[in-house]
Motif scaffolding. Structure first.
Motif, PDB file in Angstrom:
ATOM      1  N   SER A  95       1.230  10.745   2.939  1.00  0.00           N
ATOM      2  CA  SER A  95       0.091   9.862   3.184  1.00  0.00           C
ATOM      3  C   SER A  95       0.264   8.484   2.564  1.00  0.00           C
ATOM      4  N   LEU A  96       1.210   8.337   1.636  1.00  0.00           N
ATOM      5  CA  LEU A  96       1.424   7.061   0.950  1.00  0.00           C
ATOM      6  C   LEU A  96       2.587   6.261   1.534  1.00  0.00           C
ATOM      7  N   HIS A  97       3.372   6.877   2.399  1.00  0.00           N
ATOM      8  CA  HIS A  97       4.593   6.239   2.901  1.00  0.00           C
ATOM      9  C   HIS A  97       4.349   4.862   3.517  1.00  0.00           C
ATOM     10  N   ALA A  98       3.406   4.780   4.450  1.00  0.00           N
ATOM     11  CA  ALA A  98       3.205   3.533   5.195  1.00  0.00           C
ATOM     12  C   ALA A  98       2.778   2.402   4.268  1.00  0.00           C
ATOM     13  N   GLU A  99       1.776   2.654   3.467  1.00  0.00           N
ATOM     14  CA  GLU A  99       1.261   1.613   2.567  1.00  0.00           C
ATOM     15  C   GLU A  99       2.347   1.111   1.621  1.00  0.00           C
ATOM     16  N   GLN A 100       3.090   2.030   1.028  1.00  0.00           N
ATOM     17  CA  GLN A 100       4.125   1.637   0.076  1.00  0.00           C
ATOM     18  C   GLN A 100       5.279   0.910   0.768  1.00  0.00           C
ATOM     19  N   ALA A 101       5.717   1.432   1.899  1.00  0.00           N
ATOM     20  CA  ALA A 101       6.840   0.823   2.614  1.00  0.00           C
ATOM     21  C   ALA A 101       6.511  -0.586   3.083  1.00  0.00           C
ATOM     22  N   ILE A 102       5.321  -0.792   3.625  1.00  0.00           N
ATOM     23  CA  ILE A 102       4.929  -2.112   4.120  1.00  0.00           C
ATOM     24  C   ILE A 102       4.853  -3.118   2.980  1.00  0.00           C
ATOM     25  N   LEU A 103       4.302  -2.712   1.847  1.00  0.00           N
ATOM     26  CA  LEU A 103       4.242  -3.579   0.673  1.00  0.00           C
ATOM     27  C   LEU A 103       5.642  -4.023   0.255  1.00  0.00           C
ATOM     28  N   LEU A 104       6.563  -3.090   0.209  1.00  0.00           N
ATOM     29  CA  LEU A 104       7.934  -3.384  -0.201  1.00  0.00           C
ATOM     30  C   LEU A 104       8.657  -4.269   0.807  1.00  0.00           C
ATOM     31  N   MET A 105       8.464  -3.975   2.094  1.00  0.00           N
ATOM     32  CA  MET A 105       9.145  -4.766   3.127  1.00  0.00           C
ATOM     33  C   MET A 105       8.620  -6.200   3.169  1.00  0.00           C
ATOM     34  N   LYS A 106       7.332  -6.388   2.921  1.00  0.00           N
ATOM     35  CA  LYS A 106       6.774  -7.739   2.875  1.00  0.00           C
ATOM     36  C   LYS A 106       7.378  -8.544   1.731  1.00  0.00           C
ATOM     37  N   ALA A 107       7.852  -7.845   0.700  1.00  0.00           N
ATOM     38  CA  ALA A 107       8.493  -8.502  -0.447  1.00  0.00           C
ATOM     39  C   ALA A 107       9.997  -8.641  -0.233  1.00  0.00           C
ATOM     40  N   GLY A 108      10.475  -8.278   0.969  1.00  0.00           N
ATOM     41  CA  GLY A 108      11.883  -8.459   1.294  1.00  0.00           C
ATOM     42  C   GLY A 108      12.799  -7.325   0.893  1.00  0.00           C
ATOM     43  N   LYS A 109      12.225  -6.152   0.593  1.00  0.00           N
ATOM     44  CA  LYS A 109      13.044  -5.011   0.189  1.00  0.00           C
ATOM     45  C   LYS A 109      13.344  -4.117   1.387  1.00  0.00           C
ATOM     46  N   HIS A 110      14.578  -3.616   1.448  1.00  0.00           N
ATOM     47  CA  HIS A 110      14.951  -2.632   2.462  1.00  0.00           C
ATOM     48  C   HIS A 110      14.358  -1.281   2.063  1.00  0.00           C
ATOM     49  N   VAL A 111      13.969  -0.470   3.058  1.00  0.00           N
ATOM     50  CA  VAL A 111      13.274   0.788   2.768  1.00  0.00           C
ATOM     51  C   VAL A 111      13.925   1.971   3.476  1.00  0.00           C
ATOM     52  N   LEU A 112      14.294   2.965   2.681  1.00  0.00           N
ATOM     53  CA  LEU A 112      14.726   4.276   3.177  1.00  0.00           C
ATOM     54  C   LEU A 112      13.604   5.235   2.825  1.00  0.00           C
ATOM     55  N   CYS A 113      12.889   5.717   3.834  1.00  0.00           N
ATOM     56  CA  CYS A 113      11.667   6.490   3.602  1.00  0.00           C
ATOM     57  C   CYS A 113      11.836   7.931   4.054  1.00  0.00           C
ATOM     58  N   GLU A 114      11.459   8.845   3.176  1.00  0.00           N
ATOM     59  CA  GLU A 114      11.570  10.263   3.485  1.00  0.00           C
ATOM     60  C   GLU A 114      10.804  10.613   4.755  1.00  0.00           C
ATOM     61  N   LYS A 115      11.289  11.689   5.379  1.00  0.00           N
ATOM     62  CA  LYS A 115      10.601  12.211   6.563  1.00  0.00           C
ATOM     63  C   LYS A 115       9.358  12.998   6.125  1.00  0.00           C
ATOM     64  N   PRO A 116       8.307  13.075   6.955  1.00  0.00           N
ATOM     65  CA  PRO A 116       8.119  12.229   8.127  1.00  0.00           C
ATOM     66  C   PRO A 116       7.848  10.799   7.692  1.00  0.00           C
ATOM     67  N   LEU A 117       8.222   9.848   8.526  1.00  0.00           N
ATOM     68  CA  LEU A 117       8.138   8.449   8.147  1.00  0.00           C
ATOM     69  C   LEU A 117       6.724   8.057   7.727  1.00  0.00           C
ATOM     70  N   ALA A 118       5.711   8.640   8.363  1.00  0.00           N
ATOM     71  CA  ALA A 118       4.321   8.331   8.016  1.00  0.00           C
ATOM     72  C   ALA A 118       3.420   9.459   8.496  1.00  0.00           C
ATOM     73  N   MET A 133       7.039  -3.873  -8.850  1.00  0.00           N
ATOM     74  CA  MET A 133       8.336  -3.377  -8.387  1.00  0.00           C
ATOM     75  C   MET A 133       8.767  -4.127  -7.126  1.00  0.00           C
ATOM     76  N   ALA A 134       7.826  -4.325  -6.209  1.00  0.00           N
ATOM     77  CA  ALA A 134       8.143  -5.002  -4.956  1.00  0.00           C
ATOM     78  C   ALA A 134       8.655  -6.422  -5.197  1.00  0.00           C
ATOM     79  N   GLU A 135       8.087  -7.105  -6.170  1.00  0.00           N
ATOM     80  CA  GLU A 135       8.464  -8.491  -6.452  1.00  0.00           C
ATOM     81  C   GLU A 135       9.644  -8.600  -7.401  1.00  0.00           C
ATOM     82  N   SER A 136      10.097  -7.485  -7.932  1.00  0.00           N
ATOM     83  CA  SER A 136      11.188  -7.492  -8.905  1.00  0.00           C
ATOM     84  C   SER A 136      12.498  -7.997  -8.295  1.00  0.00           C
ATOM     85  N   LYS A 137      13.302  -8.639  -9.127  1.00  0.00           N
ATOM     86  CA  LYS A 137      14.608  -9.139  -8.708  1.00  0.00           C
ATOM     87  C   LYS A 137      15.735  -8.162  -9.052  1.00  0.00           C
ATOM     88  N   VAL A 138      15.386  -6.968  -9.566  1.00  0.00           N
ATOM     89  CA  VAL A 138      16.426  -6.030 -10.009  1.00  0.00           C
ATOM     90  C   VAL A 138      16.770  -4.989  -8.949  1.00  0.00           C
TER      91      VAL A 138
END
Length: 327
Positions: free
Chosen positions: A74-97, A58-63
């Motif tokens: 507990s999954l927010h940080a890991e998932q968000a960082i993976l996505l941001m490293k792939a150049g995706k903007h992230v809107l993350c539910e509260k609490p952020l992490a 999903m992170a590498e997807s062009k769609v």
């Protein structure tokens, strides 16, 4: 159009999509779930063309251009960082992490990859809360902010019968402070800033999370009282008390009615007409992307860090420890 993927096939994700669909520049294109069945069912319901069960794919997807994350805390940080490293903007539910260390890593990833990261704190970007900030000067010197939110969890009956669902499981960095208290802490620190002292008390449940609690935040010339609960309902409003009057906020987590009560007995109604409560966070997020910005001035990095730092200290005093704290 900003093409969105979503992580999480729960009720809050459906609510977000419903609110964001009111905007002309939102397009849901992808759904992630651990199981193909859930992903496909949710995608069909909401009109998404693509599904993923692998987050790296999903992170590498062009769609997609951006992702809304509504997975367990507990999954927010890991998932968000993976996505941001792939150049995706992230809107993350509260609490952020789960804790401030994770939030700091998320902010660093946003800056390093020049992408937008924003905490999905809906109340602070809603028109009624913006009216509070704009009219705060009218009540004179602020002396106290009472932020209150109590909502009996739909999962608590199951908990009392012996079934510990995610909402009361420390493995997922959950509990009353994280899920409910954050709605109080965030607007307090966004308006009053960093407190000079923090005193916290709470009721611990056997599962290892808090059922309810309260925090007293000290400032040089004012104080804030924060009360939150997942095991009782509360119908008390929240209030910012100043020397010339008080601002009454009906629901701190979703302000629908806001009024100033002046000392002379007069009342000023600040209430604004509002649409779907989750539309405003999507609007703020999309407008930031379209303007090339990587940080919200309202739900800023500073406010997210202040909020989680307060919650870290409150957890320390109450005795709430998450597995994520030791990672």
């Amino acid at each position: 159009m900003v093409r969105f993927g979503v992580i999480g096939t729960n009720k809050i994700t459906g609510n977000f999509i419903e609110g964001a669909n009111e905007l002309g520049d939102f397009e849901l294109t992808a759904v992630y779930s651990r199981t193909e069945k859930k992903a496909t069912s949710f995608a069909e319901k909401h009109g998404a063309k693509h599904t993923f069960t692998n987050l790296e794919e999903m992170a590498e997807s062009k769609v997609i251009d951006a992702v809304y994350i509504a997975s367990p805390n507990s999954l927010h940080a890991e998932q968000a960082i993976l996505l941001m490293k792939a150049g995706k903007h992230v809107l993350c539910e509260k609490p952020l992490a789960s804790n401030s260390r994770e939030v700091q890593r998320m902010v660093a990833a946003s800056r390093e990859n020049n992408v937008l990261l924003m905490e999905a704190m809906k109340s602070t970007v809603m028109p009624n809360m913006q009216k509070v900030r704009e009219n705060l000067h009218k009540i004179g010197q602020v002396r106290r902010f009472v932020a209150n939110y109590g909502q009996y969890s739909s999962r608590y009956d199951a908990y009392k019968e012996g079934t510990v669902l995610n909402a009361f499981n420390p493995e997922f960095s959950n509990g009353s402070l994280m899920d409910i208290g954050v709605y109080c802490v965030y607007p307090v620190v966004s308006i009053l800033g960093k407190p000079s002292s923090i005193k916290a008390e709470g009721v611990m449940l056997e599962s290892g999370v808090d059922g309810e609690g309260s925090i007293l935040l000290g400032y040089d010339d004012k104080e804030a009282v924060v009360m939150f609960s997942k095991i009782t309902d509360s119908h008390l409003p929240s209030e910012i008390q100043g020397e010339n009057g008080s601002i009454l906020i009906d629901k701190i987590g979703s302000p629908m009615n806001v009024k100033i009560y002046y000392r002379d007995g007069s009342i000023e109604d600040l209430t604004q007409s509002q649409t779907h409560t989750m539309m405003y966070e999507a609007k703020e997020f999309i407008e930031l992307i379209q303007s090339g910005k990587t940080e919200s001035t309202i739900n800023s990095y500073e406010n997210s860090l202040l909020a989680i730092e307060v919650m870290d200290e409150a957890r320390r005093q109450i005795g709430i420890v998450f597995p994520a704290d030791n990672r």
